[in-house]
Design an enzyme around this catalytic site. Structure first.
Site, PDB file in Angstrom:
ATOM      1  N   ALA A  67       0.870  -1.174   0.000  1.00 13.68           N
ATOM      2  CA  ALA A  67       0.000   0.000   0.000  1.00 13.68           C
ATOM      3  C   ALA A  67       0.907   1.223   0.000  1.00 13.68           C
ATOM      4  O   ALA A  67       2.088   1.137   0.361  1.00 13.68           O
ATOM      5  CB  ALA A  67      -0.892  -0.019   1.228  1.00 13.68           C
ATOM      6  N   GLY A 112       0.462  -4.913   0.911  1.00 13.54           N
ATOM      7  CA  GLY A 112      -0.771  -4.992   0.118  1.00 13.54           C
ATOM      8  C   GLY A 112      -0.555  -5.723  -1.203  1.00 13.54           C
ATOM      9  O   GLY A 112      -1.511  -6.268  -1.767  1.00 13.54           O
ATOM     10  N   GLU A 115      -0.825  -9.286  -0.318  1.00 18.61           N
ATOM     11  CA  GLU A 115      -2.250  -9.535  -0.033  1.00 18.61           C
ATOM     12  C   GLU A 115      -3.067  -9.608  -1.331  1.00 18.61           C
ATOM     13  O   GLU A 115      -3.984 -10.418  -1.448  1.00 18.61           O
ATOM     14  CB  GLU A 115      -2.802  -8.431   0.882  1.00 18.61           C
ATOM     15  N   GLU A 135       4.616  -5.082   7.256  1.00 12.91           N
ATOM     16  CA  GLU A 135       3.894  -4.002   7.944  1.00 12.91           C
ATOM     17  C   GLU A 135       4.412  -3.727   9.352  1.00 12.91           C
ATOM     18  O   GLU A 135       4.386  -2.582   9.817  1.00 12.91           O
ATOM     19  CB  GLU A 135       2.390  -4.322   8.010  1.00 12.91           C
TER      20      GLU A 135
HETATM   21  N1  COA Z   1       4.626   3.137  -0.905  1.00 10.03           N
HETATM   22  C1  COA Z   1       5.034   4.281  -1.463  1.00 10.03           C
HETATM   23  N2  COA Z   1       6.154   4.387  -2.178  1.00 10.03           N
HETATM   24  C2  COA Z   1       6.904   3.285  -2.336  1.00 10.03           C
HETATM   25  C3  COA Z   1       6.546   2.059  -1.769  1.00 10.03           C
HETATM   26  C4  COA Z   1       5.347   2.004  -1.024  1.00 10.03           C
HETATM   27  N3  COA Z   1       4.889   0.880  -0.482  1.00 10.03           N
HETATM   28  N4  COA Z   1       7.485   1.140  -2.076  1.00 10.03           N
HETATM   29  C5  COA Z   1       8.407   1.780  -2.819  1.00 10.03           C
HETATM   30  N5  COA Z   1       8.065   3.078  -2.970  1.00 10.03           N
HETATM   31  C6  COA Z   1       8.785   4.133  -3.710  1.00 10.03           C
HETATM   32  C7  COA Z   1      10.021   4.600  -2.984  1.00 10.03           C
HETATM   33  O1  COA Z   1       9.683   5.564  -2.002  1.00 10.03           O
HETATM   34  C8  COA Z   1      10.809   5.164  -4.120  1.00 10.03           C
HETATM   35  O2  COA Z   1      10.272   6.427  -4.484  1.00 10.03           O
HETATM   36  P1  COA Z   1      11.263   7.675  -4.810  1.00 10.03           P
HETATM   37  O3  COA Z   1      12.082   7.205  -5.990  1.00 10.03           O
HETATM   38  O4  COA Z   1      10.336   8.793  -5.136  1.00 10.03           O
HETATM   39  O5  COA Z   1      12.106   7.867  -3.590  1.00 10.03           O
HETATM   40  C9  COA Z   1      10.500   4.209  -5.273  1.00 10.03           C
HETATM   41  O6  COA Z   1       9.277   3.586  -4.930  1.00 10.03           O
HETATM   42  C10 COA Z   1      11.551   3.147  -5.487  1.00 10.03           C
HETATM   43  O7  COA Z   1      11.729   2.469  -4.252  1.00 10.03           O
HETATM   44  P2  COA Z   1      13.176   2.284  -3.544  1.00 10.03           P
HETATM   45  O8  COA Z   1      12.932   2.061  -2.094  1.00 10.03           O
HETATM   46  O9  COA Z   1      14.074   3.380  -3.930  1.00 10.03           O
HETATM   47  O10 COA Z   1      13.661   0.938  -4.251  1.00 10.03           O
HETATM   48  P3  COA Z   1      14.687  -0.133  -3.655  1.00 10.03           P
HETATM   49  O11 COA Z   1      15.016  -1.054  -4.787  1.00 10.03           O
HETATM   50  O12 COA Z   1      15.809   0.517  -2.945  1.00 10.03           O
HETATM   51  O13 COA Z   1      13.857  -0.956  -2.540  1.00 10.03           O
HETATM   52  C11 COA Z   1      11.926  -2.106  -1.662  1.00 10.03           C
HETATM   53  C12 COA Z   1      12.756  -1.745  -2.921  1.00 10.03           C
HETATM   54  C13 COA Z   1      10.649  -2.804  -2.161  1.00 10.03           C
HETATM   55  C14 COA Z   1      12.723  -3.051  -0.776  1.00 10.03           C
HETATM   56  C15 COA Z   1      11.569  -0.815  -0.900  1.00 10.03           C
HETATM   57  O14 COA Z   1      11.010   0.132  -1.822  1.00 10.03           O
HETATM   58  C16 COA Z   1      10.563  -1.015   0.214  1.00 10.03           C
HETATM   59  O15 COA Z   1      10.917  -1.521   1.265  1.00 10.03           O
HETATM   60  N6  COA Z   1       9.292  -0.577  -0.021  1.00 10.03           N
HETATM   61  C17 COA Z   1       8.270  -0.630   0.978  1.00 10.03           C
HETATM   62  C18 COA Z   1       7.761  -2.023   1.201  1.00 10.03           C
HETATM   63  C19 COA Z   1       6.701  -2.038   2.270  1.00 10.03           C
HETATM   64  O16 COA Z   1       6.966  -1.799   3.433  1.00 10.03           O
HETATM   65  N7  COA Z   1       5.459  -2.363   1.860  1.00 10.03           N
HETATM   66  C20 COA Z   1       4.362  -2.478   2.761  1.00 10.03           C
HETATM   67  C21 COA Z   1       3.618  -1.206   2.861  1.00 10.03           C
HETATM   68  S1  COA Z   1       2.254  -1.370   3.967  1.00 10.03           S
END
Ligand code: COA
Length: 261
Positions: A67, A112, A115, A135
């Protein structure tokens, strides 16, 4: 199919292809995207040109990375409950859709995104896929049905570990745990695998497929009686033209021509 802003959709050979199209944010599910998914699934059952659905994410890095954390960071107790209830409703609509829905998991399926994938009827992943429920890293828990569906899917032991540790698992591990139907080296091959599954299903009686979905879902509905739902669904099938065609075709030693009636 009504056009949506953040989800690409195309119907080809009976398959509705949905692509969550927010690649720069790893296809994170904004509230708007959830609404769009809901609009789409409200149409799918009644659209006769759709016999199956494939959901994937734009690009090669993510299916859906969760999400939208920007939106989550501004919730209060009242709208948080609504946020979760709406997400649950959307994913329930996907799970109870009478056409088979396959997630093609092309990279991260987190929060999400995981999910969403497990609300689909089947899952095909690329070898680089990673699944998880992170989460608890954010001080929240899954809100779109993840605590329930993940536990049903892989059992209490491993689901509790994944939900509490926030560990991501890779595709071979997801395969071992029974989260995936197939794993393929590339997104193209994963899509081809999903298409092959759907093309087999599309040769069967559509009403029977819808009934199978209802009966399998009934296993997880503690308020329902799955055996009674099975018997009722069996009886409904027998009222259909396709039942007559299927049994007649067998006796006449020919392929059936099902019409979904
Ligand atoms: N919500 C909003 N933005 C998100 C996102 C999310 N769930 N997941 C990734 N993004 C965004 C990042 O903020 C980044 O945006 P920016 O370029 O404007 O800074 C972009 O997507 C790329 O993500 P980034 O983190 O730079 O890529 P990465 O390869 O270093 O890491 C992940 C990939 C998936 C490990 C990391 O993005 C992450 O941990 N995301 C969140 C996962 C999460 O907690 N999901 C559950 C949410 S309830």
């Amino acid at each position: 199919m009504a056009e949506q802003k953040n989800i690409l959709s195309e119907i080809k050979d009976g398959i509705l292809y949905l692509t969550i199209n927010r690649e720069s944010k790893l296809n994170a599910l904004s509230y708007k995207i959830l609404e769009e998914l809901n609009n789409i699934f409200n149409e799918v059952n009644d659209n006769k040109s759709i016999r199956g659905v494939i959901i994937t994410g734009a690009g090669d890095k993510a299916f859906v990375a969760g999400a939208d954390i920007n939106e989550i960071s501004e919730l209060n107790e009242v709208n948080a409950r609504k946020f979760a209830e709406f997400g649950q409703e959307v994913f329930q609509n996907i799970e109870s859709c009478h056409k088979p829905v396959i997630a093609v998991i092309n990279g991260y399926a987190l929060g999400g995104g995981c999910e969403l994938a497990i609300a689909c009827h089947m899952r095909v992943a690329t070898e680089n896929a990673k699944m998880g429920q992170p989460e608890v890293n954010l001080g929240i828990i899954p809100g779109y049905g993840g605590t329930q569906r993940l536990t049903h899917l892989i059992g209490r032991t491993k689901a509790t570990e994944m939900l509490m540790t926030a560990d991501m698992i890779d595709a071979p591990e997801a395969m071992r745990l029974g989260m995936l139907n197939y794993m393929e080296p590339t997104k193209e091959l994963a899509l081809a695998r999903a298409e092959a599954i759907l093309s087999k299903i599309m040769k069967k009686a559509p009403l029977s497929i819808g009934m199978i979905i209802d009966c399998v879902n009934a296993v997880y509905d503690s308020a329902g009686n799955g055996y009674q739902i099975e018997a009722n669904s069996f009886a409904r099938c027998v009222k259909s033209e396709d039942y007559r065609e299927g049994t007649k075709a067998f006796l006449e030693k020919r392929e059936p021509n099902f019409k979904g009636e």
